[in-house]
Design an enzyme around this catalytic site. Structure first.
Site, PDB file in Angstrom:
ATOM      1  N   ASP A   1      -3.121   7.111  -7.973  1.00  0.00           N
ATOM      2  CA  ASP A   1      -3.124   7.268  -6.524  1.00  0.00           C
ATOM      3  C   ASP A   1      -4.577   7.084  -6.070  1.00  0.00           C
ATOM      4  OD1 ASP A   1      -2.512   7.666  -3.899  1.00  0.00           O
ATOM      5  OD2 ASP A   1      -1.292   9.452  -4.227  1.00  0.00           O
TER       6      ASP A   1
HETATM    7  C1  BGC Z   1      -0.992   8.199  -0.960  1.00  0.00           C
HETATM    8  C2  BGC Z   1      -0.140   7.122  -1.596  1.00  0.00           C
HETATM    9  C3  BGC Z   1      -0.467   5.793  -0.973  1.00  0.00           C
HETATM   10  C4  BGC Z   1      -1.941   5.515  -1.118  1.00  0.00           C
HETATM   11  C5  BGC Z   1      -2.369   4.174  -0.538  1.00  0.00           C
HETATM   12  C6  BGC Z   1      -2.459   7.847  -0.973  1.00  0.00           C
HETATM   13  O1  BGC Z   1      -3.198   8.769  -0.235  1.00  0.00           O
HETATM   14  O2  BGC Z   1      -0.787   9.423  -1.625  1.00  0.00           O
HETATM   15  O3  BGC Z   1       1.222   7.411  -1.438  1.00  0.00           O
HETATM   16  O4  BGC Z   1       0.306   4.780  -1.556  1.00  0.00           O
HETATM   17  O5  BGC Z   1      -2.658   6.543  -0.454  1.00  0.00           O
HETATM   18  O6  BGC Z   1      -2.281   4.171   0.838  1.00  0.00           O
END
Ligand code: BGC
Length: 679
Positions: free
Chosen positions: A238
């Site tokens: 993530d």
């Molecule tokens: C989120 C993810 C997301 C990523 C990219 C993160 O903060 O937890 O679900 O895909 O950001 O935007």
């Protein structure tokens, strides 16, 4: 066209190997980290991770997607995941996955950062709206459908692996979880997403599980995902705080650090140079990514027409999904559907009646060109037949109450917004109070006190407690965050052009006391085996509305439950059949649900566990026989001592009905010998 070859090698592995062998260590390590945001002309960003141009290996270009291709201006905004979970309709979800896949591919992207498939342990989770519900069977079937749809065009990324369901402490919280709970409650949908759905990528959670961050959790990544499940795609972290180390992550099986190199990049190069990370680990990670790029034809053009983005076909699908996801929770005296020809003046009340309320403004936020509000939907579709007035406020004065009193019907649109729940840090975070604000409760009560025919349209991404106002109103339609076409769907439902067929994908409790604890302050939490309907069944409490519940404008009878066999072994699939008849006045769809019990089990089991379901559309008077397959291996439990799945020799009772608390039919299924299985 991009798509997986379904496992047919056709020399793929040899090509992957040869390409990796031709790369320098710098080229390999560069592919293991993102190279940042790619700004779009109309605002918003895609996210990149490099390829190797000289070898013809394309980059990954990623976009979020739980409710639509998030950064693309004009991309279709669908109902949120929780709403789609309420459709209980994997075939519809497959079409939605395909639509998002098409829209992303034609916009230059090739990796969709969706679906979110974390099990909803508690409705306070700020991102409840992104996932499909509280049950692994429902989550699994919806995940597979979305992934198979999307992966006709792009790579899908089920997330956030694993046990990620608290927002406010998401970057630091450690989830203590026993192995049986992890395996049976928090991982099965990921396994199915990989094994049945063929997901190409997996995103790790920010949290840690049993003391190890998900992005460097050897048990989760190396042992379970890659070894036991045989995952041959790649694992990405993530964003930003999802990677916590160089050595730990590389050795545990994190293939790609997103969105930029902090721990990989030069640090990883140095670790390879000094021998602390074996080059073979780098080769494996890069091989996984190259494999998916070749398998999905990412180096080829999509051949799609740009008109698909927010085009008529996808908007119609968004409208269909919004109608299919609404759950009719109350309908006293058959108040709904409204009969336009018997009404002359209705009042639509509340700020949300004319607000574009599509959900969280965190990473799942979208950029639709327009949003049809409930008021606009009613005005555009029925404004010629009846007078539609709007009171666009949440605090009513005496003049408003007079208008309400003299109306033929009152529609209160209220609920939650992105101010109440969402992603941590960039959105509203967790929602600790599960009720509506005092103002909105008062709005409902004032309307209902002044007009007997008060209908509430409720928006939100998760369970809402409603004990204090529920008895006052005539009808209640839970519409979640219904996407950009939601207003039309709501009007269709209110006036009977569409018949509600959604079923709750989560339990709606009467209050917090019916839920396991939710602690978003402490950095150490424990997840135990029971939550949602499993928790309530265990302690013998009655929820406000049970898991699987939803009314219709018609009625159904179910009959003649039988099974393709009454004795089964490991590996068997038993087919349960049920006759469903539409006994009421309108065409409508019913969801037949099968639940299994484990009386006599050697370990404590859930009283009744969802084992399968199917949704069927019927005309008035029509009967259809539906078939629900149950894989016997899914009845196994995880034995922590043996570290293996055990299928017990048990006489199971299998129940059929239309909610977890309405199961009129049952039959027996004997599993004949105790045996180990893989699950
Ligand atoms: C989120 C993810 C997301 C990523 C990219 C993160 O903060 O937890 O679900 O895909 O950001 O935007």
């Amino acid at each position: 066209m991009a798509c997986s070859d379904g496992g047919n090698d056709n020399g793929l592995e040899a090509r992957v190997k040869s390409l990796v062998a031709q790369m320098t260590i710098e080229e390999k390590v560069a592919q293991m980290a993102g190279d940042g945001p790619i700004p779009l002309a109309k605002g918003g960003v895609l996210w990149g991770a490099p390829g190797v141009e000289r070898l013809g290996i394309p980059p990954f270009i990623m976009a979020d997607g739980p409710r639509g291709v998030s950064p693309i201006q004009g991309a279709t905004t669908f109902p949120v995941g929780m709403a789609r979970g309420a459709t209980w309709d994997p075939a519809l979800e497959r079409r939605i996955g395909a639509a998002m896949g098409r829209e992303l591919r034609v916009s230059g992207g090739n990796v969709l950062l969706a679906p979110t498939i974390n099990n909803l342990r508690h409705p306070s989770w700020g991102r409840s709206q992104e996932t499909y519900g509280e049950d692994v069977q429902l989550l699994s079937q919806m995940a597979v459908a979305f992934i198979q749809g999307a992966q006709q065009y792009v790579l899908a990324t089920p997330k956030h692996y694993a046990a990620n369901s608290i927002e406010d402490t998401r970057f630091q919280v450690d989830v203590t979880i026993d192995e049986r709970t992890l395996r049976e409650i928090y991982l099965p949908q990921f396994r199915t997403a990989i094994i049945e759905g063929g997901a190409a990528a997996v995103m790790t959670g920010y949290n840690s599980v049993n003391g190890q961050f998900c992005g460097e959790n050897e048990q989760l990544l190396k042992q379970i995902l890659k070894t036991e499940w045989g995952f041959n795609g790649f694992v990405m972290s993530d964003w930003v705080f999802g990677t916590q180390s160089t050595l730990g992550s590389a050795r545990s099986g994190l293939d790609l650090e997103m969105p930029l190199a902090r721990f990989y990049g030069d640090n990883l190069l140095a670790a390879v140079a000094d021998g602390s990370v074996a080059e073979s680990l780098v080769d494996e990670a890069v091989g996984r990514m190259v494999r998916k790029k070749l398998e999905f034809g990412l180096d080829q053009s999509s051949g799609l027409d740009a008109g698909v983005v927010g085009g008529e076909e996808h908007l119609a699908l968004a409208r269909e999904a919004a109608a299919a996801s609404a759950v009719l929770l109350k309908n006293d005296a058959d108040t709904l559907p409204l009969n336009a020809s018997a009404l002359s003046r209705i009042v639509v009340v509340g700020v949300l009646a004319d607000t574009a309320n599509t959900g969280d403004r965190g990473s799942s936020n979208t950029r639709p060109d327009f949003v049809v509000t409930p008021l606009q939907g009613v005005q555009q579709l029925f404004g010629d037949a009846i007078t539609v007035e709007h009171i666009g406020k949440d605090v009513l004065d005496p003049a408003d109450l007079e208008r309400i009193e003299s109306a033929d019907a009152v529609i209160v649109v209220t609920g939650l917004t992105a101010e109440d729940e969402g992603e941590g840090l960039i959105g509203a975070g967790d929602r600790l109070d599960l009720g509506l604000s005092r103002e909105r409760v008062q709005l409902i009560r004032d309307a209902a006190a002044n007009n007997e025919r008060t209908i509430v349209i409720l928006q939100g991404g998760s369970a809402i407690t409603m004990g204090e106002w529920l008895p006052d109103i005539e009808a209640l339609l839970m519409v979640w965050y219904p996407g950009q076409m939601g207003g039309y769907a709501i009007a269709d439902l209110l006036f009977g052009r569409a018949n509600p067929s959604g079923k709750l994908p989560i339990t709606f409790p009467t209050g917090q006391d019916q839920l396991p604890p939710f602690d978003n302050q402490s950095l150490l939490v424990t997840y135990d085996y029971f939550h949602g309907y499993r928790y309530l069944d265990r302690i013998g409490l009655t929820p406000e509305f049970p898991f699987g519940f939803g009314l219709s404008y018609t009625s159904f009878a179910i009959d003649n439950l039988n099974a393709s066999r009454s004795r089964a072994n490991a590996g068997d699939v038993v087919r349960f059949r049920v006759d469903v008849t539409n006994t009421g006045p309108a065409p409508g769809a019913e969801v037949v649900q099968l639940y299994v019990s484990y009386t006599g089990s050697a370990v404590e089991r859930t009283e009744l566990e969802l084992a399968g379901f199917t949704k069927v559309m019927l005309d008035p008077g029509e009967t259809k026989t539906v078939e629900i397959p149950v894989a016997v291996n899914n009845l196994a439990y995880y034995d922590v001592t043996q570290k293996a799945w055990v299928l017990e020799a048990l006489r199971h009772t299998v129940y059929a009905g239309t909610s977890s608390r309405d199961l009129p039919l049952s039959t027996l299924l004997d599993v004949v010998a105790k045996q180990g299985v893989s699950r």
